[in-house]
Write an enzyme that holds these catalytic residues in place. Structure first.
Site, PDB file in Angstrom:
ATOM      1  N   CYS A 132      34.454 102.155  32.282  1.00 12.13           N
ATOM      2  CA  CYS A 132      33.226 102.350  31.764  1.00 12.13           C
ATOM      3  C   CYS A 132      32.032 101.794  32.709  1.00 12.13           C
ATOM      4  O   CYS A 132      30.851 102.455  32.604  1.00 12.13           O
ATOM      5  CB  CYS A 132      33.164 101.823  30.243  1.00 12.13           C
ATOM      6  SG  CYS A 132      34.664 102.080  29.418  1.00 12.13           S
ATOM      7  N   ASP A 133      32.198 100.491  33.111  1.00 15.61           N
ATOM      8  CA  ASP A 133      30.862  99.851  33.304  1.00 15.61           C
ATOM      9  C   ASP A 133      30.840  99.469  34.870  1.00 15.61           C
ATOM     10  O   ASP A 133      29.891  98.844  35.235  1.00 15.61           O
ATOM     11  CB  ASP A 133      30.754  98.668  32.400  1.00 15.61           C
ATOM     12  CG  ASP A 133      30.711  98.851  30.840  1.00 15.61           C
ATOM     13  OD1 ASP A 133      30.200  99.815  30.804  1.00 15.61           O
ATOM     14  OD2 ASP A 133      31.448  98.036  30.176  1.00 15.61           O
ATOM     15  N   CYS A 188      36.142  96.929  30.166  1.00 13.73           N
ATOM     16  CA  CYS A 188      36.294  98.394  30.779  1.00 13.73           C
ATOM     17  C   CYS A 188      35.667  98.607  32.098  1.00 13.73           C
ATOM     18  O   CYS A 188      34.446  99.036  32.169  1.00 13.73           O
ATOM     19  CB  CYS A 188      36.134  99.338  29.685  1.00 13.73           C
ATOM     20  SG  CYS A 188      36.186 101.077  30.056  1.00 13.73           S
TER      21      CYS A 188
END
Ligand code: NDP
Length: 307
Positions: free
Chosen positions: A137-138, A134
């Site tokens: 997300c990261d 992701c």
């Protein structure tokens, strides 16, 4: 415990089904699953959900759906469904991790999909230590650092383009010499100076002791190994439907997605309905999942009325 309607899954499909079913007075019980809120909780801003011209955080969107469902009488439980016993039009049984057994007259299956991984032991070992599925997300962890993205579909292009905001360089590794991505996404990625393509290459190993340090690729046409120093590895290989619970109980297609009958939410068993990514190999959008959840609630309501 006997319920009228149980919904398994708490993404946009599950919660939209819950809103509709609750407003129809069915007091649905939702099992939120191991990842409450589903994949939306792992994204940042959602810009294509109608009604939010300035975008909305994925987490806020799904939490809003939960609150809305609960307002009309839906109940959310965080116990995990371990096993199902399903019948054609009869009582459906759920066996929960806590040991509780629940029976219901209608069931909506809305368990979503999960990212596909390469299946390398090093990918498992370094998960959350540089390995991710992701970028939204990261991605921000990789400011001015090189990263590798595996995959050649729209997801891979989207992840790679997003990562160019942070990373110093983005290496896209694809197993063929032609992308699966749509021409517009492929063009955008090819025109981005930070993105380097590695064609016809397989990821052999992700290297690093405590965190990702490099990725070894095999050039499939020559057999040669190429090492790319990097700090992040993103798997963008598509998704797999979360249908293990219903495998061999209801009809699934060869890829494991629930088969729906005649453009409705009906599955191969009367009284069992499905909605969202677990039954949608094609669109997989928050808004399409929500629409499918609505259809499942209406189908379940009519089924229960007929009973
Ligand atoms: P896809 O299934 O389209 O693509 C998966 C990619 O991963 C393919 O290139 C595939 O290679 C590769 N792959 C799969 N398994 C492996 C493996 N074991 N080893 C190496 N490579 C592998 O999934 P997406 O998530 O990209 O897209 C799914 C759907 O969602 C599509 O309809 C897409 O259009 C849509 N989507 C649209 C977006 C947009 O328009 N902005 C953004 C994201 C998704 P190969 O090509 O060789 O099969």
């Amino acid at each position: 415990m006997r319920e009228k309607l149980v919904i398994i899954g708490s993404g946009p499909a599950g919660y939209t089904a819950a809103v509709y079913a609750a407003r129809a007075g069915l007091q649905p019980l939702i099992y939120a699953g191991e990842n409450p809120g589903g994949l939306l909780t792992q994204t940042t801003t959602v810009e294509n959900f109608p009604g939010f011209p300035d975008g909305v955080e994925g987490f806020d969107l799904v939490m809003g759906m939960q609150t809305q469902a609960e307002k009309f009488g839906a109940r959310v439980d965080f116990d995990v469904v371990e096993r199902l016993e399903l019948t054609d039009g009869g009582v459906q049984k759920l066996f929960l991790a806590s040991g509780t057994e629940v029976e219901c007259d209608a069931l909506i299956f809305a368990t979503g999909a999960s990212p596909r991984w390469l299946g390398l032991p090093s990918e498992d070992r370094l998960r959350n230590h540089g390995v991710s599925a992701c970028a939204t997300c990261d991605g921000a962890f990789f400011k001015d650092l090189p990263v590798v993205v595996a995959g050649g579909g729209d997801s891979a292009m989207e992840e790679a383009l997003f990562l160019t905001r942070f990373a110093s360089e983005v290496h896209v590794v694809h197993r063929r010499d032609e992308l699966r991505a749509s021409p517009i996404m492929a063009e955008r990625a090819k025109n981005n100076p930070k993105i380097v393509f590695h064609w016809s290459c397989a990821v052999k190993e992700i290297l690093g002791d405590k965190a990702v340090e490099a990725v070894d690729l095999e050039e499939l046409k020559t057999g040669k190994t190429v090492r790319i120093p990097c700090r992040g590895f993103f798997a963008a290989l598509g998704h797999l439907p979360n249908t293990a619970l219903v495998k061999s109980l209801i009809e699934l297609d060869p890829k494991g997605y629930v088969v729906l009958k005649n453009g409705t939410s009906a599955t191969s068993l009367a009284g069992v309905f499905a909605a969202g990514d677990c039954a949608d190999p094609r669109y997989r959008q928050a808004i399409t999942a929500a629409g499918m959840g609505c259809r499942a609630a209406i189908d379940a309501e009519r089924f229960l009325e007929g009973k």
